[in-house]
Design an enzyme around this catalytic site. Sequence first.
Site, mmCIF file in Angstrom:
data_model
loop_
_atom_site.group_PDB
_atom_site.id
_atom_site.type_symbol
_atom_site.label_atom_id
_atom_site.label_comp_id
_atom_site.label_asym_id
_atom_site.label_seq_id
_atom_site.Cartn_x
_atom_site.Cartn_y
_atom_site.Cartn_z
ATOM 1 N N GLN A 90 100.429 25.881 -3.231
ATOM 2 C CA GLN A 90 99.736 25.285 -2.094
ATOM 3 C C GLN A 90 100.523 25.443 -0.804
ATOM 4 O O GLN A 90 101.719 25.761 -0.806
ATOM 5 C CB GLN A 90 99.514 23.789 -2.358
ATOM 6 N N HIS A 92 100.502 23.511 3.457
ATOM 7 C CA HIS A 92 99.972 22.480 4.342
ATOM 8 C C HIS A 92 99.922 23.035 5.770
ATOM 9 O O HIS A 92 100.791 23.819 6.162
ATOM 10 C CB HIS A 92 100.849 21.229 4.301
ATOM 11 N N GLU A 127 106.961 17.936 4.370
ATOM 12 C CA GLU A 127 107.444 17.086 3.280
ATOM 13 C C GLU A 127 108.874 17.456 2.890
ATOM 14 O O GLU A 127 109.359 18.550 3.193
ATOM 15 C CB GLU A 127 106.531 17.184 2.064
ATOM 16 N N HIS A 246 104.423 26.596 -1.805
ATOM 17 C CA HIS A 246 105.321 25.948 -2.760
ATOM 18 C C HIS A 246 104.549 25.425 -3.961
ATOM 19 O O HIS A 246 103.330 25.232 -3.915
ATOM 20 C CB HIS A 246 106.083 24.789 -2.099
ATOM 21 N N ARG A 265 94.988 25.265 -1.535
ATOM 22 C CA ARG A 265 95.494 25.780 -2.810
ATOM 23 C C ARG A 265 95.007 27.202 -3.058
ATOM 24 O O ARG A 265 93.927 27.584 -2.610
ATOM 25 C CB ARG A 265 95.023 24.883 -3.963
#
Length: 376
Positions: A90, A92, A127, A246, A265
């Site tokens: 995936q 972001h 993240e 990642h 994804r």
Amino acid sequence: MTPPMRLAPVIQPYAWGSPTAFPELFGTPATGEPQAEMWMGAHPAAPSTAGGVPLTELIARDPEGMTGTSGPGLPYLLKVLAVAGPLSLQVHPSAELARAGFAREEAAGVPADDPARAYRDPFPKPEMVCALTPFHGLCGFRAPDEAAGLLESLGVAEAAGWVRTLRARPAAEALREVFQDMLGDAAKTARQAVERALAGAGGELAVYADLARACPDDPGVTAALLLNHVRLGPGEAVFLGAGVPHAYLDGVAVEIMGNSDNVLRCGLTRKHRDVPELMRVVDFTPAPPHRVPPAGVGGWHGYHPPVTQFALVRHELGEGAAHTVPGGVPQILLCVSGGVVAGGLALGPGESAFVPASVPELRLTGAATVFRALPG
């Protein structure tokens, strides 16, 4: 001034989670089902509660006292991950792409709960994970020459075109072309040949052989060969910015992220995949994993990634030790081992508390390992 308040987290039972990690680490009840993520925060989809009241509601009642200058909501979400199988491959989006994508899907009337919806809010989702146990995953693109060497070592004739492209084109261009081709329908025969060659592979290829067994006939298995494999020991951390592909593979870690649910994804999952949109978001710059070394002394270990949404501090408290930490910002405390008293509130393993911004400072005492989440 509202004192620190005990939080009841939300446990997410995703299929890739471990049925035993949380019970073993924190002494929490086992359910016999996977327990994948422990959420602590004010995400609208699954807010923690304090005294039975959602944290989102408590913040809405008193945004200034609860979050101070951080605005009406928490800018971060704290989690513990218990990974027993591969997460989806995936990425972001950046802040700009998140805003544009959210506006586009809102205007198109895509329902908020539609599994095919890519942008559920207008926010980015950087993240960072900090390992509690040995932890490993895939993170960002390898140098094209390294990826070509891995593919070549498989001895798969069908992969020769990818090898040539990776060695002949500029790095980002080569990675984009090969990554997209690997995910496409036309590459199915080549992917199957790669998976057959991975069967029983060892050494550097062993992690990809494991992926092939866990996710047979999934395009993400072959695409994963383009990515760095990173291993973290307890206390080590890695940061993932916008567009970095990642997939976490195994282990338990504390994760802190922007308070967003935007995920695109392309593999290692049965969930909805949106390869065209993902290709718009991915950063194809090859780079080693962005490790975040802790800084500090005397039992303080600060992790400060290059974002404004969050930072993380790990406190190692020995018997009789005390740490006085500054307040003025919304913080979440998570005790992962031992026992700590924070502002008169006792926390044991797996227990957490929200500290409002109105608290000027906080004294931590006990013998414990405690993580403290706060804005960056």
